[in-house]
Design a protein around this motif. Structure first.
Motif, mmCIF file in Angstrom:
data_model
loop_
_atom_site.group_PDB
_atom_site.id
_atom_site.type_symbol
_atom_site.label_atom_id
_atom_site.label_comp_id
_atom_site.label_asym_id
_atom_site.label_seq_id
_atom_site.Cartn_x
_atom_site.Cartn_y
_atom_site.Cartn_z
ATOM 1 N N GLN A 120 -8.809 33.166 47.413
ATOM 2 C CA GLN A 120 -10.193 33.610 47.541
ATOM 3 C C GLN A 120 -11.159 32.571 46.968
ATOM 4 O OE1 GLN A 120 -7.683 35.255 46.086
ATOM 5 N NE2 GLN A 120 -7.713 37.452 46.554
ATOM 6 N N ARG A 165 -11.370 37.373 55.499
ATOM 7 C CA ARG A 165 -11.980 38.124 54.400
ATOM 8 C C ARG A 165 -13.504 37.973 54.421
ATOM 9 N NH1 ARG A 165 -13.205 36.866 48.838
ATOM 10 N NH2 ARG A 165 -12.947 38.699 47.480
ATOM 11 N N ALA A 166 -13.986 36.753 54.651
ATOM 12 C CA ALA A 166 -15.437 36.535 54.677
ATOM 13 C C ALA A 166 -16.097 37.315 55.811
ATOM 14 C CB ALA A 166 -15.736 35.041 54.806
ATOM 15 N N ARG A 176 -14.958 40.119 57.164
ATOM 16 C CA ARG A 176 -14.915 41.538 56.804
ATOM 17 C C ARG A 176 -15.958 41.888 55.752
ATOM 18 N NH1 ARG A 176 -8.309 42.419 56.533
ATOM 19 N NH2 ARG A 176 -8.009 42.700 58.800
ATOM 20 N N ARG A 177 -16.249 40.944 54.875
ATOM 21 C CA ARG A 177 -17.258 41.168 53.834
ATOM 22 C C ARG A 177 -18.665 40.831 54.309
ATOM 23 N NH1 ARG A 177 -15.058 41.149 48.451
ATOM 24 N NH2 ARG A 177 -16.887 40.033 47.693
ATOM 25 N N ARG A 178 -18.783 40.424 55.564
ATOM 26 C CA ARG A 178 -20.055 40.083 56.190
ATOM 27 C C ARG A 178 -20.756 38.928 55.469
ATOM 28 N NH1 ARG A 178 -21.246 44.211 59.736
ATOM 29 N NH2 ARG A 178 -23.446 43.662 59.851
ATOM 30 N N ASN A 179 -19.958 38.039 54.917
ATOM 31 C CA ASN A 179 -20.482 36.826 54.287
ATOM 32 C C ASN A 179 -20.467 35.739 55.356
ATOM 33 O OD1 ASN A 179 -21.000 34.493 52.793
ATOM 34 N ND2 ASN A 179 -19.885 35.226 50.996
#
Length: 230
Positions: free
Chosen positions: A130, A168-169, A171-174
């Motif tokens: 991460q 992951r990014a 999904r986290r809307r980053n």
């Protein structure tokens, strides 16, 4: 108007500069000056700070389209390197970003001369995937063709971790982190076929469309993928 939500002069300059880089990437116009189009010159302190934020990506259109950058852009990038060196307590990412600017100038001005020594990259060794993804996304301007560095080599050895970080990014809307990570993945071999990077980048560009830095990284990723496919 609620002034508390008004962008700062620096944020506005970064937005304008990133927008002009994207336009240059799309057009491939080798005569255009990115800084001039964004209203930035060597005497514009806020503009110079914005160039420091954008970093080596100021020269990205010339790198990816294979032409010499505009002299005005080179002059402003030189000024940013001089005016904003890393402070003694600067983060490792900031030190590497500054090195990336100097390296971009070196490749353009005197590619046969010795370049600046690379900073230490040991901090990337053993970093959780991460944190590794976060740091690589910050250093996305180093993800360019034929520009080897310790950061690039570390990324090449952890493509699966970067792929996990990209998902992951998203999904986290980053969107900015996803775009920067996707740019690295487009520059590297060995990403899983199941990742669906092309479709993922389409989605990131759609959802992060208000940030030109997202568009910058996505466009860079596509141009690099096209070049690798030839």
């Amino acid at each position: 108007m609620d002034q508390s939500h008004a962008p700062s002069p620096l944020a506005g300059a970064v937005h304008d500069l990133a927008t002009e880089v994207v336009l240059a990437l799309r057009s491939g116009d080798h005569l255009a000056t990115v800084c001039g189009a964004a209203g930035i010159d060597e005497d514009n302190r806020t503009g110079i700070a914005a160039v420091r934020v954008i970093g080596a990506d100021l020269l990205l259109p010339s790198v990816l389209h294979g032409h010499h950058p505009h002299p005005g852009d080179l002059a402003v990038l030189h000024r940013a390197v001089r005016e904003f060196p890393p402070r003694p307590d600067a983060s490792d990412a900031a030190v590497w970003s500054h090195w990336g600017m100097m390296s971009a100038l070196h490749r353009t001005a005197s590619p046969t001369a010795p370049g600046a020594d690379e900073p230490n990259a040991a901090w990337l060794e053993g970093a959780p995937w991460q944190a590794f993804t976060h740091q690589l996304s910050v250093l996305a301007p180093l993800a360019v063709p034929a520009a080897s560095s310790a950061v690039h080599r570390a990324a090449a050895h952890r493509v699966v971790d970067l792929s996990r970080g990209f998902v992951r990014a998203v999904r986290r809307r980053n969107w900015l982190q996803a775009a920067g990570t996707g740019r690295w993945l487009a520059a590297l071999d060995g990403r899983p076929d199941s990742l669906g990077l092309d479709r993922g980048l389409d989605f990131v560009e759609l959802m992060g469309g208000t940030d030109p830095r997202v568009a910058l990284h996505v466009r860079a990723a596509r141009l690099m993928a096209e070049g690798r496919a030839r």
